[in-house]
Design an enzyme around this catalytic site. Structure first.
Site, PDB file in Angstrom:
ATOM      1  N   GLY A  75      52.367  46.577  44.230  1.00  0.00           N
ATOM      2  CA  GLY A  75      52.610  45.222  44.729  1.00  0.00           C
ATOM      3  C   GLY A  75      51.794  44.986  45.969  1.00  0.00           C
ATOM      4  CB  CYS A  79      50.582  51.649  44.175  1.00  0.00           C
ATOM      5  SG  CYS A  79      49.521  51.087  45.516  1.00  0.00           S
ATOM      6  CE1 TYR A  80      55.960  46.863  48.787  1.00  0.00           C
ATOM      7  CE2 TYR A  80      57.576  47.378  47.081  1.00  0.00           C
ATOM      8  CZ  TYR A  80      57.267  46.817  48.312  1.00  0.00           C
ATOM      9  OH  TYR A  80      58.247  46.225  49.047  1.00  0.00           O
ATOM     10  CG  HIS A 111      47.076  51.328  40.497  1.00  0.00           C
ATOM     11  ND1 HIS A 111      48.172  50.522  40.351  1.00  0.00           N
ATOM     12  CD2 HIS A 111      46.687  51.218  41.790  1.00  0.00           C
ATOM     13  CE1 HIS A 111      48.437  49.919  41.500  1.00  0.00           C
ATOM     14  NE2 HIS A 111      47.542  50.327  42.398  1.00  0.00           N
ATOM     15  CD  GLU A 170      48.933  50.674  36.868  1.00  0.00           C
ATOM     16  OE1 GLU A 170      48.978  51.904  37.012  1.00  0.00           O
ATOM     17  OE2 GLU A 170      49.240  49.867  37.775  1.00  0.00           O
ATOM     18  CB  SER A 219      46.614  23.917  16.699  1.00  0.00           C
ATOM     19  OG  SER A 219      46.409  25.317  16.824  1.00  0.00           O
ATOM     20  CB  VAL A 223      44.685  33.102  16.268  1.00  0.00           C
ATOM     21  CG1 VAL A 223      45.169  34.433  15.731  1.00  0.00           C
ATOM     22  CG2 VAL A 223      43.192  32.999  16.202  1.00  0.00           C
ATOM     23  CG  ASP A 224      47.834  32.310  19.758  1.00  0.00           C
ATOM     24  OD1 ASP A 224      47.264  33.305  19.262  1.00  0.00           O
ATOM     25  OD2 ASP A 224      47.596  31.892  20.902  1.00  0.00           O
ATOM     26  CE  LYS A 257      43.920  34.380  20.718  1.00  0.00           C
ATOM     27  NZ  LYS A 257      44.509  33.040  20.833  1.00  0.00           N
ATOM     28  CG  ASP A 295       4.270   9.303  12.384  1.00  0.00           C
ATOM     29  OD1 ASP A 295       4.161  10.485  12.774  1.00  0.00           O
ATOM     30  OD2 ASP A 295       3.836   8.885  11.293  1.00  0.00           O
TER      31      ASP A 295
END
Ligand code: XMP
Length: 530
Positions: A50, A78-79, A173, A175, A228, A231-232, A383, A464
């Site tokens: 954080g 970390c934090y 970190h 991750e 729409s 994809v989602d 995604k 032309d």
């Protein structure tokens, strides 16, 4: 399940993402969550990084009494490490003399003969580790009952462990991808220390989500959702149809700003291919009428958004009336939304002590206006996972890998006023560009590509004759998160690709005498022109 408590780090969601890569399910909650009030019992807790200092006034803190009552392993990153130290010895954290940011070499300290849990975190990772540091504070001395399990020349307490309890703190970190063995460390914590099972798979996800939807909606409940062609919404609709069949109603609002043949393509896929009930509402005249004389991009967006909500609501009322007459179905009480995990994180992350946490239920404005209950089957997915899910559900490749398309559609790709003749031009040019990208095997290599129509004229010679025609601007970008982007550099073997597209557009699209390629990065440009 693991619990990740968020203290506002930019990397917090990556922790849940890495755990998912290990097929481990975890939930991210703000650090202020009441951990004794959860409907499930976590097997371990990770405290994120954080941007604060634990000794700073107003800095966020967990309720350690509650947390320790859970009696489960804790890993502070970390934090999170500072937080563990803070709760064990209030004066333990000092502001670092300098911020440490970047690569560091971590030396792992072994503790033969101590409690069995002590060496488990770094087990099998070797004696040295390349790690990524990003912090301003560091521990000035070891809290009582803790020992050192890792250090760097700069941070003598880069890894600490409690002597009797499975509490671990690390300064770096694990991750981020810059800590190459970070994922193995997270595996050690989750699997060897917390005893979590690695069984999160997409198949399991589909099964669980379908039964969750069935329980939520009940035997007769009905669901409505906007699609729409993206994809989602397509994946969400397919999943909903698998769960409740004909009690799911999809609505496509044709706002007159869609790509070439879009309504037909969506209808073909959803109805003919999958058997989903789809209503296509042709509201193009209404939208184009409202857009008359509108040239400001934000005003275009607002006009389109407002009309979308109105049209969708009118359609929902019609479907509700029809549904009321059907003997086997109940009311439409639910609204399907294709919300993804990044949107959810955005709304549940810890935003600092003074900020309220906004609800993602307000995203898009539609739910607030509709008084329907929200159903969000993709809310746990990123995604790329939605694409994997789409493929598993049998959605064709070309739809699963479609580029994003903005809600305001082609209106923000006709610069200036979006009129029907101008929309026709940009639609034709866009189709040529996209068809050529597909034909030359370049579509999947670009993240987003489109044509835009500029509101200026340039001289050209057609046949032309001198012509004072319009300009099409082509845009193709590469990006992973759409927050930053660079234009596509078509490589050597596709050196003439843009020439071919240009030649087709000037030959085939009436009124276009010139084609340009947009080479602006984001930032300072945006992906769309407006
Ligand atoms: P920008 O232009 O902001 O675009 O760099 C980033 C991504 O967002 C899409 N975009 C939108 N999507 N409504 C949407 O649903 C909008 O108003 C909108 N504006 C931009 C854009 O296509 C790109 O993928």
């Amino acid at each position: 399940t693991l619990l990740v408590l968020d203290f506002g780090s930019q990397y917090s969601h990556l922790i849940t993402r890495r755990l998912r890569d290990l097929q481990i399910y975890s939930e991210l909650l703000p650090c202020t969550a009441n951990v004794l009030d959860l409907s499930w019992k976590p097997k371990g807790v990770i405290l994120s990084g954080g941007p604060y200092s634990v000794y700073e006034k107003g800095a966020p803190h967990v309720d350690w009494t509650q947390l320790s009552q859970l009696d489960i392993p804790i890993l502070g990153i970390c934090y999170g490490l500072q937080e563990i130290a803070w709760h064990h010895d209030n004066k333990n954290v000092l502001a670092g003399e300098k911020r440490e940011y970047g690569h560091a070499k971590l030396k792992i300290e072994k503790h033969k003969g101590e409690a069995a849990h002590v060496d488990k975190l770094f087990n099998g990772l070797g004696n040295d580790l390349d790690v990524w540091m990003s912090h301003g504070d560091k521990l000035s001395h070891l809290p009582a009952s803790f020992s050192i399990i890792a250090d760097t020349p700069n941070a003598p307490f880069a890894g600490i462990v409690h002597g009797t309890k499975p509490y671990y703190g690390i300064q770096f970190h694990p991750e981020v991808s810059h800590t190459p063995k970070g994922i193995e460390l997270l595996r050690n914590f989750a699997v060897d220390i917390c005893m979590v099972r690695q069984h999160w798979t997409m198949e399991e996800f589909v099964g669980k989500e379908i039964s969750r939807i069935r329980t939520l909606v009940g035997e007769k409940g009905q669901v409505i959702g906007a699609v729409s062609g993206g994809v989602d919404s397509t994946v969400a609709a397919k999943l909903m149809h698998e769960a409740i069949g004909g009690r799911f109603h999809a609505v496509l609002v044709d706002n007159g700003l869609l790509r070439q043949d879009e309504a037909k393509i969506v209808h073909k896929t959803l109805t003919n291919h999958f058997g989903i009930q789809l209503t296509v509402v042709d509201a193009s005249q209404r939208f184009l009428g409202e857009l008359k004389g509108v040239t400001d991009p934000e005003q275009k967006r607002k006009t389109i958004g407002r009309n979308f909500i109105d049209v969708f609501q009118e359609e929902a009322h019609k479907l509700e009336k029809a549904a009321a007459n059907s003997p086997n179905a109940g009311d439409i009480e639910w609204l399907l939304q294709g919300t993804l995990y990044p949107d959810v994180i955005e709304s549940i992350s810890f935003k600092g002590p003074s900020q309220t946490i906004k609800s993602h239920h307000n995203v898009g404005g539609l739910p607030a206006a509709m008084h329907l209950k929200l159903i969000e089957p993709l809310r746990e997915l990123f995604k790329d996972e939605v694409r994997i899910l789409g493929t598993k559900l049998g959605i064709p490749e070309h739809l699963v890998w479609r580029h994003p398309f903005p809600g305001p559609g082609l209106a923000i790709r006709v610069l200036g006023e979006a009129t029907e003749p101008q929309l026709r031009i940009v639609r034709q040019a866009d189709k040529i560009f996209i068809d050529e990208l597909v034909a030359n095997d370049l579509y999947r290599k670009t993240s987003q590509a489109f044509a835009a129509l500029l509101p200026v004229r340039a001289v050209g010679v057609i046949g032309d004759k001198r012509e004072h025609g319009q300009i099409i601007s082509l845009r193709a970008v590469e990006t992973t998160d759409f927050m930053t982007a660079v234009r596509s550099h078509f490589d050597i073997e596709n050196r003439t690709f843009l020439d071919r597209v240009s030649s087709r557009i000037t030959n085939e699209v009436e009124g276009i005498t010139r084609v340009v390629y947009d080479i602006t990065s984001k930032p300072p440009g945006t992906i769309e022109m407006e």
